[in-house]
Design a protein around this motif. Structure first.
Motif, PDB file in Angstrom:
ATOM      1  N   THR A   1      99.560 -15.507  76.109  1.00  0.00           N
ATOM      2  CA  THR A   1      99.480 -15.560  74.645  1.00  0.00           C
ATOM      3  C   THR A   1      98.403 -16.566  74.245  1.00  0.00           C
ATOM      4  O   THR A   1      98.340 -17.667  74.787  1.00  0.00           O
ATOM      5  CB  THR A   1     100.839 -15.971  74.042  1.00  0.00           C
ATOM      6  N   PHE A   2      97.552 -16.149  73.307  1.00  0.00           N
ATOM      7  CA  PHE A   2      96.514 -17.030  72.775  1.00  0.00           C
ATOM      8  C   PHE A   2      96.718 -17.139  71.269  1.00  0.00           C
ATOM      9  O   PHE A   2      96.802 -16.116  70.577  1.00  0.00           O
ATOM     10  CB  PHE A   2      95.122 -16.475  73.087  1.00  0.00           C
ATOM     11  N   LEU A   3      96.807 -18.346  70.766  1.00  0.00           N
ATOM     12  CA  LEU A   3      97.169 -18.567  69.366  1.00  0.00           C
ATOM     13  C   LEU A   3      95.943 -18.780  68.486  1.00  0.00           C
ATOM     14  O   LEU A   3      94.950 -19.393  68.902  1.00  0.00           O
ATOM     15  CB  LEU A   3      98.106 -19.780  69.241  1.00  0.00           C
ATOM     16  N   ASP A   4      96.049 -18.243  67.255  1.00  0.00           N
ATOM     17  CA  ASP A   4      95.095 -18.543  66.189  1.00  0.00           C
ATOM     18  C   ASP A   4      93.647 -18.238  66.582  1.00  0.00           C
ATOM     19  O   ASP A   4      92.762 -19.081  66.485  1.00  0.00           O
ATOM     20  CB  ASP A   4      95.227 -20.029  65.813  1.00  0.00           C
ATOM     21  N   ILE A   5      93.391 -17.012  67.033  1.00  0.00           N
ATOM     22  CA  ILE A   5      92.045 -16.615  67.428  1.00  0.00           C
ATOM     23  C   ILE A   5      91.333 -16.001  66.224  1.00  0.00           C
ATOM     24  O   ILE A   5      91.859 -15.108  65.562  1.00  0.00           O
ATOM     25  CB  ILE A   5      92.091 -15.582  68.587  1.00  0.00           C
ATOM     26  N   LEU A   6      90.127 -16.473  65.943  1.00  0.00           N
ATOM     27  CA  LEU A   6      89.359 -15.982  64.796  1.00  0.00           C
ATOM     28  C   LEU A   6      88.841 -14.577  65.076  1.00  0.00           C
ATOM     29  O   LEU A   6      88.181 -14.342  66.093  1.00  0.00           O
ATOM     30  CB  LEU A   6      88.193 -16.927  64.502  1.00  0.00           C
ATOM     31  N   HIS A   7      89.129 -13.655  64.175  1.00  0.00           N
ATOM     32  CA  HIS A   7      88.624 -12.282  64.267  1.00  0.00           C
ATOM     33  C   HIS A   7      87.678 -12.028  63.090  1.00  0.00           C
ATOM     34  O   HIS A   7      88.031 -12.293  61.937  1.00  0.00           O
ATOM     35  CB  HIS A   7      89.781 -11.276  64.219  1.00  0.00           C
TER      36      HIS A   7
ATOM     37  N   PHE B   1      94.434 -14.230  64.248  1.00  0.00           N
ATOM     38  CA  PHE B   1      95.551 -13.510  64.875  1.00  0.00           C
ATOM     39  C   PHE B   1      95.941 -14.198  66.180  1.00  0.00           C
ATOM     40  O   PHE B   1      95.085 -14.736  66.891  1.00  0.00           O
ATOM     41  CB  PHE B   1      95.154 -12.065  65.197  1.00  0.00           C
ATOM     42  N   ASP B   2      97.244 -14.148  66.467  1.00  0.00           N
ATOM     43  CA  ASP B   2      97.717 -14.525  67.801  1.00  0.00           C
ATOM     44  C   ASP B   2      97.611 -13.284  68.683  1.00  0.00           C
ATOM     45  O   ASP B   2      97.918 -12.167  68.238  1.00  0.00           O
ATOM     46  CB  ASP B   2      99.181 -14.981  67.760  1.00  0.00           C
TER      47      ASP B   2
ATOM     48  N   ARG C   1      98.964 -10.531  66.214  1.00  0.00           N
ATOM     49  CA  ARG C   1      99.954 -10.946  65.216  1.00  0.00           C
ATOM     50  C   ARG C   1      99.294 -11.852  64.201  1.00  0.00           C
ATOM     51  O   ARG C   1      98.847 -12.950  64.516  1.00  0.00           O
ATOM     52  CB  ARG C   1     101.119 -11.690  65.891  1.00  0.00           C
ATOM     53  N   GLY C   2      99.221 -11.369  62.952  1.00  0.00           N
ATOM     54  CA  GLY C   2      98.655 -12.169  61.863  1.00  0.00           C
ATOM     55  C   GLY C   2      99.718 -12.513  60.846  1.00  0.00           C
ATOM     56  O   GLY C   2     100.885 -12.153  61.001  1.00  0.00           O
ATOM     57  N   LYS C   3      99.309 -13.202  59.774  1.00  0.00           N
ATOM     58  CA  LYS C   3     100.277 -13.579  58.732  1.00  0.00           C
ATOM     59  C   LYS C   3     100.762 -12.357  57.975  1.00  0.00           C
ATOM     60  O   LYS C   3     101.915 -12.289  57.558  1.00  0.00           O
ATOM     61  CB  LYS C   3      99.628 -14.576  57.765  1.00  0.00           C
ATOM     62  N   THR C   4      99.873 -11.377  57.769  1.00  0.00           N
ATOM     63  CA  THR C   4     100.239 -10.193  56.992  1.00  0.00           C
ATOM     64  C   THR C   4     100.383  -8.962  57.861  1.00  0.00           C
ATOM     65  O   THR C   4     101.281  -8.156  57.673  1.00  0.00           O
ATOM     66  CB  THR C   4      99.174  -9.912  55.915  1.00  0.00           C
ATOM     67  N   TYR C   5      99.472  -8.804  58.820  1.00  0.00           N
ATOM     68  CA  TYR C   5      99.444  -7.577  59.611  1.00  0.00           C
ATOM     69  C   TYR C   5      99.734  -7.839  61.083  1.00  0.00           C
ATOM     70  O   TYR C   5      99.339  -8.863  61.626  1.00  0.00           O
ATOM     71  CB  TYR C   5      98.077  -6.891  59.493  1.00  0.00           C
ATOM     72  N   ASP C   6     100.420  -6.888  61.702  1.00  0.00           N
ATOM     73  CA  ASP C   6     100.636  -6.871  63.147  1.00  0.00           C
ATOM     74  C   ASP C   6     100.062  -5.567  63.689  1.00  0.00           C
ATOM     75  O   ASP C   6     100.240  -4.521  63.069  1.00  0.00           O
ATOM     76  CB  ASP C   6     102.133  -6.896  63.478  1.00  0.00           C
ATOM     77  N   TYR C   7      99.394  -5.637  64.821  1.00  0.00           N
ATOM     78  CA  TYR C   7      98.864  -4.424  65.441  1.00  0.00           C
ATOM     79  C   TYR C   7      99.295  -4.378  66.900  1.00  0.00           C
ATOM     80  O   TYR C   7      99.203  -5.387  67.598  1.00  0.00           O
ATOM     81  CB  TYR C   7      97.328  -4.388  65.397  1.00  0.00           C
TER      82      TYR C   7
END
Length: 490
Positions: free
Chosen positions: A238-244, A251-252, A263-269
């Motif tokens: 798991t890698f946390l807080d990666i800038l996309h 997203f994590d 895994r983001g604050k609003t969206y999960d993919y």
């Protein structure tokens, strides 16, 4: 044994023969593999009106929802008797709501989500068909359905359509529903976690009740029931807080055996490795950042927007020390030579190497034949109003971050270099227009620094790409005009 002809299994394109016997049921299409279900697997059965006549829907212990469509109304008594006598399962006759209302109540069962209108089901969605769910707004939840990668990838027999293809049933149809949105207003009371009961019976209080947003409760319950993300098993890393940069946000990243999750604050993919077709590791020309681009097919969807590429950005000097959550046995047998138990390197390099190990897909890098005027791999330019960088790879061009554009050299007909406009800036910059073969359109990259002309021309020549230089023609015409007027020539 009872036999029924012209029965369709799980929205299959082709019909088959359905047989009910004392040991269980079977379905066999012409020229395909037989599907069987043992009677010990059956939990409940339902009879209802459907698209091709009447549908027998069986909820199984391990295989989830099995749909058999195409029965006649007269078959009900026979099927009901078989289920009661042989399988000890009651066949329930269920009427669907036909009012046409788009408001009702959702009910989350063991294997499917049911939308009820006046206590009658309007439609049901098996959890296996749900690929993702997102909070699209404060009171809105988007539910995305699984898509086949192409028309044939819909089960063990492509010509059968969705038969035996859990998660891609609807891929056999001509048209396919890809997303549904639920508007869920208000709040819902839910119980919090119970207190530790080690101190005796006095602490048996129910957990504290709390009011939560109803849309949030629906979203979290569906995530849990449909096992989105979790179905892949334990996370390897798991890698946390990666800038996309695309889709934009932080997203994590959870890496599983067969898929990865953003895994983001609003969206999960949740994205299967099968859908990740290409990986690109690109050094950004600022000497500070590097990019990891993942080409997806089918693209990632966020509402109406499609993202054929995921673009992540990392700082080159940001080191990470991570140990994979994987047994030594799995590392040595399944991923021998592909993965290491521990990584200590720049974070972008680590993520790229783990992706490479899990997917077995090559990591593409810029071609060594191209070096820009500033000794970089990418050239700054624009597509319309969007600034980005154009990278010259061994077999293609790639423009990132937005709109991410991939152009294979095989599809290039001619590359035209031109100077646009008569302003002063025209002498400092130029444009490249890449025309595609068979009239498939063109891509224009504008505002490229004039200093990059020679390196690009040499690269095009090395790759055997047909080029047309309109700038030289302009320069010759200008020189001819100057020489014709002695005053200007001075």
């Amino acid at each position: 044994m009872e036999s029924f002809d012209d029965i369709y299994l799980d929205l299959s394109k082709q019909p088959g023969k359905c047989r009910l016997a004392e040991s269980g049921l079977g379905w066999k299409p012409s020229g395909g593999q037989t599907f069987t279900l043992d009677k010990s697997e059956m939990i409940t059965a339902q009879w209802s009106r459907a698209a091709r006549g009447y549908e027998l829907k069986v909820i199984a212990r391990n295989q989830g929802v099995i749909q058999l469509d195409g029965f006649r109304q007269d078959d009900f008594d026979t099927v009901q008797k078989c289920f009661k006598v042989w399988y000890a399962v009651e066949l329930v006759h269920k009427e669907h709501a036909l009012r046409g209302w788009n408001w009702g109540k959702t009910e989350m069962g063991r294997n499917e989500l049911t939308f009820n209108v006046r206590n009658q089901p309007a439609f049901e969605i098996p959890y296996t068909e749900i690929s993702n769910t997102n909070l699209a707004g404060k009171n809105e939840v988007a539910v995305e359905f699984s898509l086949p990668a192409d028309g044939e990838e819909t089960g063990t027999n492509g010509h059968l359509g969705g038969a035996r293809s859990k998660g891609r049933k609807m891929g056999g149809a001509v048209d396919q529903l890809t997303e549904m949105r639920f508007y869920i207003p208000g709040t819902e009371t839910r119980k919090g976690r119970k207190k530790d009961q080690e101190d005796g019976a006095d602490e048996e209080d129910e957990g504290e009740e709390e009011d939560a947003n109803a849309a949030n409760v629906f979203y979290e319950t569906l995530m849990d029931k449909a096992e989105i993300g979790e179905v892949a098993g334990d996370t390897f890393a798991t890698f946390l807080d990666i800038l996309h940069l695309t889709p934009r946000g932080r997203f994590d990243i959870d890496l599983y055996e067969k898929s990865f999750r953003l895994r983001g604050k609003t969206y999960d993919y949740k994205i299967s490795y099968d859908n990740a077709k290409r990986f690109f590791v690109l050094p950004k020309p600022d000497d500070v950042h590097s990019l990891l681009c993942i080409g997806l097919d089918p693209p990632l969807r966020q509402g109406q927007t499609r993202y054929p590429f995921i673009v992540m950005q990392f700082k080159r000097d940001e080191e990470v020390n991570i140990e994979l959550n994987m047994t030594d046995d799995a590392l040595q047998t399944k991923y021998a030579g592909k993965l290491q138990p521990r990584y200590e390197a720049p974070i972008g390099t680590v993520i790229a190497r783990i992706f490479h190990g899990l997917t077995g897909k090559k990591l593409f890098q810029p071609s060594p034949l191209f070096v820009s005027h500033h000794q970089q791999s990418g050239v700054k330019c624009s597509i319309k109003a969007n600034e980005g960088h154009l990278y010259c790879l061994d077999r293609a061009f790639l423009f990132v971050p937005k709109p991410a554009t991939y152009i294979s050299f095989e599809n290039v007909a001619v590359i035209t270099m031109s100077r646009v406009g008569g302003a002063v800036s025209a002498s400092r910059t130029f444009d490249i227009t890449v025309a595609l073969r068979n009239g498939a359109g063109e891509h224009q990259f504008s505002n490229i620094n004039r200093e990059e002309q020679n390196p690009l021309e040499e690269f095009f020549k090395a790759k055997g790409l047909k080029t047309k230089n309109e700038m030289d023609e302009d320069s010759r015409m200008m020189a001819a005009a100057l020489s014709a007027d002695p005053d200007l020539a001075r």
